[in-house]
Write a protein that holds these residues in place. Structure first.
Motif, PDB file in Angstrom:
ATOM      1  N   ASN A 117      -2.046  12.294  -2.563  1.00 21.19           N
ATOM      2  CA  ASN A 117      -1.879  11.070  -1.762  1.00 21.19           C
ATOM      3  C   ASN A 117      -1.953   9.807  -2.607  1.00 21.19           C
ATOM      4  OD1 ASN A 117      -1.577  12.547   0.577  1.00 21.19           O
ATOM      5  ND2 ASN A 117      -3.736  12.439   1.148  1.00 21.19           N
ATOM      6  N   VAL A 118      -2.879   9.784  -3.564  1.00 21.81           N
ATOM      7  CA  VAL A 118      -3.019   8.583  -4.387  1.00 21.81           C
ATOM      8  C   VAL A 118      -1.776   8.366  -5.249  1.00 21.81           C
ATOM      9  CG1 VAL A 118      -4.219   9.801  -6.255  1.00 21.81           C
ATOM     10  CG2 VAL A 118      -4.524   7.336  -5.988  1.00 21.81           C
ATOM     11  N   PHE A 119      -1.142   9.447  -5.702  1.00 24.10           N
ATOM     12  CA  PHE A 119       0.106   9.304  -6.456  1.00 24.10           C
ATOM     13  C   PHE A 119       1.197   8.694  -5.570  1.00 24.10           C
ATOM     14  CE2 PHE A 119      -2.107  12.674  -8.774  1.00 24.10           C
ATOM     15  CZ  PHE A 119      -1.927  12.278 -10.093  1.00 24.10           C
ATOM     16  N   HIS A 120       1.267   9.155  -4.321  1.00 20.19           N
ATOM     17  CA  HIS A 120       2.265   8.608  -3.387  1.00 20.19           C
ATOM     18  C   HIS A 120       2.066   7.105  -3.201  1.00 20.19           C
ATOM     19  CE1 HIS A 120       2.558  12.872  -1.418  1.00 20.19           C
ATOM     20  NE2 HIS A 120       3.160  12.808  -2.589  1.00 20.19           N
ATOM     21  N   GLU A 121       0.807   6.693  -3.061  1.00 24.41           N
ATOM     22  CA  GLU A 121       0.514   5.269  -2.848  1.00 24.41           C
ATOM     23  C   GLU A 121       0.901   4.432  -4.068  1.00 24.41           C
ATOM     24  OE1 GLU A 121      -3.607   5.268  -1.937  1.00 24.41           O
ATOM     25  OE2 GLU A 121      -3.381   6.347  -0.029  1.00 24.41           O
ATOM     26  N   LEU A 122       0.573   4.927  -5.248  1.00 25.66           N
ATOM     27  CA  LEU A 122       0.894   4.182  -6.468  1.00 25.66           C
ATOM     28  C   LEU A 122       2.399   4.076  -6.686  1.00 25.66           C
ATOM     29  CD1 LEU A 122      -1.826   5.717  -8.812  1.00 25.66           C
ATOM     30  CD2 LEU A 122      -1.714   3.337  -8.065  1.00 25.66           C
ATOM     31  N   ILE A 123       3.110   5.156  -6.415  1.00 27.38           N
ATOM     32  CA  ILE A 123       4.570   5.135  -6.567  1.00 27.38           C
ATOM     33  C   ILE A 123       5.189   4.148  -5.593  1.00 27.38           C
ATOM     34  CG2 ILE A 123       6.654   6.510  -6.177  1.00 27.38           C
ATOM     35  CD1 ILE A 123       5.123   8.876  -7.427  1.00 27.38           C
ATOM     36  N   SER A 124       4.737   4.161  -4.349  1.00 24.15           N
ATOM     37  CA  SER A 124       5.284   3.263  -3.335  1.00 24.15           C
ATOM     38  C   SER A 124       5.083   1.801  -3.713  1.00 24.15           C
ATOM     39  CB  SER A 124       4.632   3.551  -1.986  1.00 24.15           C
ATOM     40  OG  SER A 124       5.057   2.635  -1.006  1.00 24.15           O
ATOM     41  N   GLU A 125       3.911   1.492  -4.264  1.00 29.71           N
ATOM     42  CA  GLU A 125       3.593   0.098  -4.580  1.00 29.71           C
ATOM     43  C   GLU A 125       4.162  -0.359  -5.919  1.00 29.71           C
ATOM     44  OE1 GLU A 125      -0.323  -2.764  -5.382  1.00 29.71           O
ATOM     45  OE2 GLU A 125      -0.602  -0.677  -4.720  1.00 29.71           O
ATOM     46  N   LEU A 126       4.122   0.511  -6.921  1.00 35.78           N
ATOM     47  CA  LEU A 126       4.383   0.071  -8.295  1.00 35.78           C
ATOM     48  C   LEU A 126       5.662   0.612  -8.914  1.00 35.78           C
ATOM     49  CD1 LEU A 126       0.766   0.628  -9.651  1.00 35.78           C
ATOM     50  CD2 LEU A 126       1.734  -1.506  -8.782  1.00 35.78           C
ATOM     51  N   MET A 127       6.104   1.792  -8.475  1.00 35.51           N
ATOM     52  CA  MET A 127       7.253   2.457  -9.101  1.00 35.51           C
ATOM     53  C   MET A 127       8.145   3.082  -8.037  1.00 35.51           C
ATOM     54  SD  MET A 127       4.865   4.285 -11.981  1.00 35.51           S
ATOM     55  CE  MET A 127       3.499   4.377 -10.796  1.00 35.51           C
ATOM     56  N   PRO A 128       8.701   2.289  -7.137  1.00 34.60           N
ATOM     57  CA  PRO A 128       9.402   2.846  -5.979  1.00 34.60           C
ATOM     58  C   PRO A 128      10.666   3.625  -6.315  1.00 34.60           C
ATOM     59  CG  PRO A 128       9.709   0.465  -6.108  1.00 34.60           C
ATOM     60  CD  PRO A 128       8.665   0.811  -7.118  1.00 34.60           C
ATOM     61  N   ASP A 129      11.121   3.560  -7.569  1.00 38.57           N
ATOM     62  CA  ASP A 129      12.300   4.326  -7.945  1.00 38.57           C
ATOM     63  C   ASP A 129      11.959   5.713  -8.480  1.00 38.57           C
ATOM     64  OD1 ASP A 129      14.105   2.262  -7.273  1.00 38.57           O
ATOM     65  OD2 ASP A 129      13.643   1.242  -9.147  1.00 38.57           O
ATOM     66  N   LEU A 130      10.714   6.137  -8.276  1.00 40.25           N
ATOM     67  CA  LEU A 130      10.337   7.523  -8.545  1.00 40.25           C
ATOM     68  C   LEU A 130      10.229   8.275  -7.232  1.00 40.25           C
ATOM     69  CD1 LEU A 130       7.498   7.358 -11.257  1.00 40.25           C
ATOM     70  CD2 LEU A 130       9.917   7.900 -11.593  1.00 40.25           C
ATOM     71  N   ASN A 131      10.649   9.519  -7.241  1.00 44.82           N
ATOM     72  CA  ASN A 131      10.483  10.361  -6.055  1.00 44.82           C
ATOM     73  C   ASN A 131       9.006  10.702  -5.913  1.00 44.82           C
ATOM     74  OD1 ASN A 131      10.421  12.553  -4.198  1.00 44.82           O
ATOM     75  ND2 ASN A 131      12.568  12.982  -4.638  1.00 44.82           N
ATOM     76  N   PRO A 132       8.386  10.402  -4.782  1.00 43.94           N
ATOM     77  CA  PRO A 132       6.945  10.658  -4.647  1.00 43.94           C
ATOM     78  C   PRO A 132       6.579  12.139  -4.605  1.00 43.94           C
ATOM     79  CG  PRO A 132       7.864   9.915  -2.571  1.00 43.94           C
ATOM     80  CD  PRO A 132       8.949   9.748  -3.581  1.00 43.94           C
ATOM     81  N   ASP A 133       7.557  13.001  -4.335  1.00 46.91           N
ATOM     82  CA  ASP A 133       7.285  14.437  -4.302  1.00 46.91           C
ATOM     83  C   ASP A 133       7.439  15.008  -5.706  1.00 46.91           C
ATOM     84  OD1 ASP A 133       6.932  14.486  -1.485  1.00 46.91           O
ATOM     85  OD2 ASP A 133       9.116  14.433  -1.249  1.00 46.91           O
ATOM     86  N   PRO A 134       6.359  15.517  -6.302  1.00 50.01           N
ATOM     87  CA  PRO A 134       6.422  15.953  -7.696  1.00 50.01           C
ATOM     88  C   PRO A 134       7.209  17.248  -7.869  1.00 50.01           C
ATOM     89  CG  PRO A 134       4.290  16.494  -6.771  1.00 50.01           C
ATOM     90  CD  PRO A 134       5.005  15.692  -5.718  1.00 50.01           C
TER      91      PRO A 134
END
Length: 383
Positions: A289-306
């Protein structure tokens, strides 16, 4: 004529492999021991990539050690003809007024390090992959690089063997005993060896092997995840590794093949590991979940699903930033022939060649010219 010393290196991982190399290069008789083999994925050096930065956040006293390591990284590559790191640069992002960012700027200026300050607009133009919050600044450390940890460990250990070192793979050391009259007894399941000095670099297993350290090394479980970019140019032009300070406390490294981006978190997200041999290597969905939050806020061009997740171990002497939050580097208190290197947390790999040189100094000469008093196990001057 200098008498050749017989030195044991216990643990052939991040620090141990480099120590073996530097000892063998100086003519010592080197005997290495590892419970697995160089480059294994059960300690702290896995995950295909680590980052090198010219300044260690939190304490400028590491800067000379990083300069030493930088030169030795180049030397190891030259001696082994292997590509172990890429000069990608490293982006450090954080609150402009924070202590870490001010330290980075002051240390870079004081040591003449090649760096560039990027404000919000400059970062957006140069590195649109990243979002910068209001009141935050980015600093590009042009000496930063991406290191291949497993390959580096195997290269250092292999070079040590070329120079005459012997390495006992899959051989756990059960006991280290000071010998009467000097030297050290190294006890394994296969017998006992007598050496002049021992350098102990066993990472997460340090508390089992040396239970009476001046400070306990707390072993923590570290999670990393790998994410695919949703835009084709995310890694274009050799994208730099990056580090985010408080309040985000995360890092990222584009994979060596340019396909994905590895993300990791800081100490406060790491769970305790009571027994290193029982590390929980399964990463559960809720831990992401914390990775999803960081991606959404800081790196939105990464797919949040690893596309991949992994768990590793790291050792901490105390939370980073605390007075005793430094690794232990030096002679074991009261023992002239036993040198310990432990508790490097997630930031030690970048200066591992420097630690190898210092470990060789301490084992062969009993002292070192390099500035490590602040890392000594029993306080300043114990090294």
């Amino acid at each position: 004529m200098r008498i050749q010393k017989r030195v044991a290196v216990i643990g052939a991982g991040s620090m141990g492999s480099q120590t073996m190399w530097r000892l063998a290069a100086r003519g010592a008789e080197v005997i290495g021991y590892d419970r697995y083999a160089p480059g294994h994925d059960r300690g702290a050096a896995g995950g295909e990539s680590r980052m090198f930065r010219a300044v260690h956040l939190g304490d400028a006293r590491y800067t000379p050690l990083l300069k030493l390591a930088d030169g030795l990284w180049e030397q190891l590559q030259a001696e082994t003809s292997r590509s172990l790191r890429r000069r990608s640069g490293c982006l450090v992002m954080g609150e402009t007024a924070s202590r870490d960012m001010q330290l980075l700027l002051s240390a870079s200026a004081a040591h003449g390090l090649d760096h560039e300050v990027l404000d919000h607009d400059a970062l957006a133009r140069r590195y649109p992959q990243h979002r910068l919050a209001a009141g935050h600044t980015a600093i590009l450390d042009r000496q930063g690089s991406i290191i291949r940890p497993e390959a580096s460990i195997q290269a250092a250990a292999g070079r040590a063997e070329q120079l005459g070192a012997r390495l006992h793979r899959y051989t756990p050391v059960r006991e280290i005993v000071p010998a009467a009259g000097g030297g050290v007894q190294i006890v394994t399941d296969h017998g006992t060896d007598h050496v002049d000095a021992a350098v102990v670099t066993v990472g997460p297993w340090i508390n089992t092997l040396l239970p009476d350290l001046p400070r306990t090394v707390e072993v923590r479980r570290v999670i990393c995840s790998w994410h695919l970019p949703t835009r084709h140019d995310w890694c274009a032009g050799g994208a730099p590794a990056f580090l985010r300070g408080t309040p985000h406390d995360c890092f990222g490294i584009p994979s060596p093949d340019g396909i994905s981006v590895k993300l990791g978190l800081s100490f406060r997200y790491h769970a305790s590991v009571p027994e290193p041999e029982r590390l929980d290597r399964t990463v559960r969905p809720e831990e992401l979940n914390v990775f999803h939050e960081l991606i959404s806020e800081l790196m939105p061009d990464l797919n949040p699903d690893p596309i991949r997740t992994s768990a590793y171990m790291e050792g901490y002497t105390n939370p980073p930033g605390s007075p005793s939050g430094y690794p232990l580097v030096g002679h074991l208190p009261g023992e002239d022939d036993i040198i310990v290197m432990a508790g490097f947390s997630g930031s030690g790999f970048k200066f591992s060649p420097a630690m190898g040189e210092i470990g060789a100094d301490l084992a062969l000469d009993g002292t070192t010219k390099h500035p490590i008093d602040f890392l000594a196990p029993a306080g300043a001057g114990a090294a």
